[in-house]
Design an enzyme around this catalytic site. Structure first.
Site, short mmCIF file in Angstrom:
data_model
loop_
_atom_site.label_atom_id
_atom_site.label_comp_id
_atom_site.label_asym_id
_atom_site.label_seq_id
_atom_site.Cartn_x
_atom_site.Cartn_y
_atom_site.Cartn_z
N LYS A 127 63.51 12.75 99.21
CA LYS A 127 62.91 12.41 100.52
C LYS A 127 63.86 11.58 101.39
O LYS A 127 63.59 10.43 101.73
CB LYS A 127 61.57 11.69 100.31
N THR A 175 50.81 12.32 101.39
CA THR A 175 49.37 12.46 101.12
C THR A 175 48.74 11.12 100.75
O THR A 175 47.52 11.00 100.73
CB THR A 175 49.13 13.49 99.99
N ARG A 227 51.39 15.71 86.04
CA ARG A 227 50.66 15.22 84.86
C ARG A 227 49.74 16.24 84.18
O ARG A 227 49.66 16.21 82.93
CB ARG A 227 49.89 13.93 85.24
N ASP A 272 63.86 15.90 94.61
CA ASP A 272 62.91 15.36 95.60
C ASP A 272 63.24 13.89 95.90
O ASP A 272 62.61 12.99 95.36
CB ASP A 272 61.49 15.51 95.03
N LYS A 294 61.02 19.67 88.82
CA LYS A 294 61.28 18.74 89.93
C LYS A 294 61.79 17.43 89.37
O LYS A 294 61.17 16.82 88.50
CB LYS A 294 60.01 18.51 90.74
N ASP A 340 67.30 8.57 106.97
CA ASP A 340 68.30 7.59 107.43
C ASP A 340 68.87 8.12 108.74
O ASP A 340 68.38 9.13 109.27
CB ASP A 340 69.38 7.42 106.34
#
Ligand code: C5P
Length: 246
Positions: free
Chosen positions: A70, A133, A224, A68, A41, A73
């Site tokens: 997001k 989240t 991570r 990614d 990603k 607009d």
């Protein structure tokens, strides 16, 4: 779909490694993970620094790439942006569901326009991000959303389904709601995943990899716990082992 249905190869294809680091380290990780991971990603940090070349570098190494960004607009701009993102070689991309049904449809139109404009371009999976989240009920109230997060997630998932996107990004805790609300063929992609014993970091509502799939996730995003592990390949393989129940 439960973990019992996964072969090792399928499991490797369902764990997306988030490369949230500089390009040199991202390439180093990709070279290590090649032959194990199938997806990486590229998020805003890497993309805004390196541009489409970042996507190409991983495509050239044989990875599928989730871009990614997001998008959010007016529909016309999102249509153009989605087209541009697909032309970088993205296999998966994100738009915000809160931009509304027309905006999500515009993203699909842009993706289709890219496929039509360059022979050989594959239609990517367009995912709608429901409620981040990082947002809780209080944060939603502060921006005028009176529904609780779970209700808002459900409302946006229904809109995403109606817009015809390929799936959603949500917390693994919400995957069960998604399974109920979305058409059967949709992808449910969930970050917020932590193998047992690994640091939670800034993720608040986490599940283990196998629990995420039991809840209904079709893909998980893990950053991570893999990228900061002493041995990233062993960390990736351990996640796959857990998913297939080895
Ligand atoms: O390092 P970690 O496993 O927490 O990385 C999770 C990845 O998933 C990050 O790239 C983060 O941007 C992304 N993500 C998330 N929560 C969302 C949407 C995306 O953590 N709601």
């Amino acid at each position: 779909m439960t973990n019992a249905t996964f072969s090792r190869e399928t499991a490797e294809d369902r764990v997306i490694v988030a490369l949230d680091c500089g390009m040199d380290r991202a390439l180093e990780l990709a070279d290590m993970l090649k032959g194990h991971a199938k997806w990486v990603k590229v998020g805003m940090t890497l993309f805004y620094a390196e541009g489409p070349a970042a996507v190409k570098a991983f495509k050239d190494r044989g990875f599928k790439v989730f871009v990614d960004l997001k998008l959010h607009d007016i529909p016309h701009q999102v249509e153009g942006a989605a087209k541009s993102v697909v032309l970088t070689g993205a296999d998966m991309l994100t738009v915000h569901a809160s931009g509304g049904q027309k905006m999500m449809q515009a993203a699909m139109d842009g993706a289709r326009a890219a496929v039509e404009s360059v022979p050989g371009t594959q239609m990517p999976i367009v995912l709608a991000v429901t409620v981040l989240t990082s947002m809780d009920d209080q944060t939603l109230a502060s921006i005028g959303v009176e529904s609780q997060a779970a209700e808002q997630v459900e409302r946006l998932a229904k809109l995403a389904d109606a817009a015809g996107v390929g799936g959603v990004v949500c917390s693994p805790k919400e995957a069960e709601i998604m399974k109920r609300v979305l058409s059967a063929d949709k992808c449910i992609v969930t970050p917020g995943v932590r193998p047992k014993g690994s640091a939670t970091g800034d993720q608040a509502r986490v599940t283990t990899p196998s629990q995420a799939f039991e809840n209904g996730s079709t893909h998980i995003v893990v950053g991570r716990p893999i990228t900061q592990a002493v041995d990233p390949v062993a960390a990736f393989d351990a996640i796959v082992d857990e998913i297939v129940g080895a």
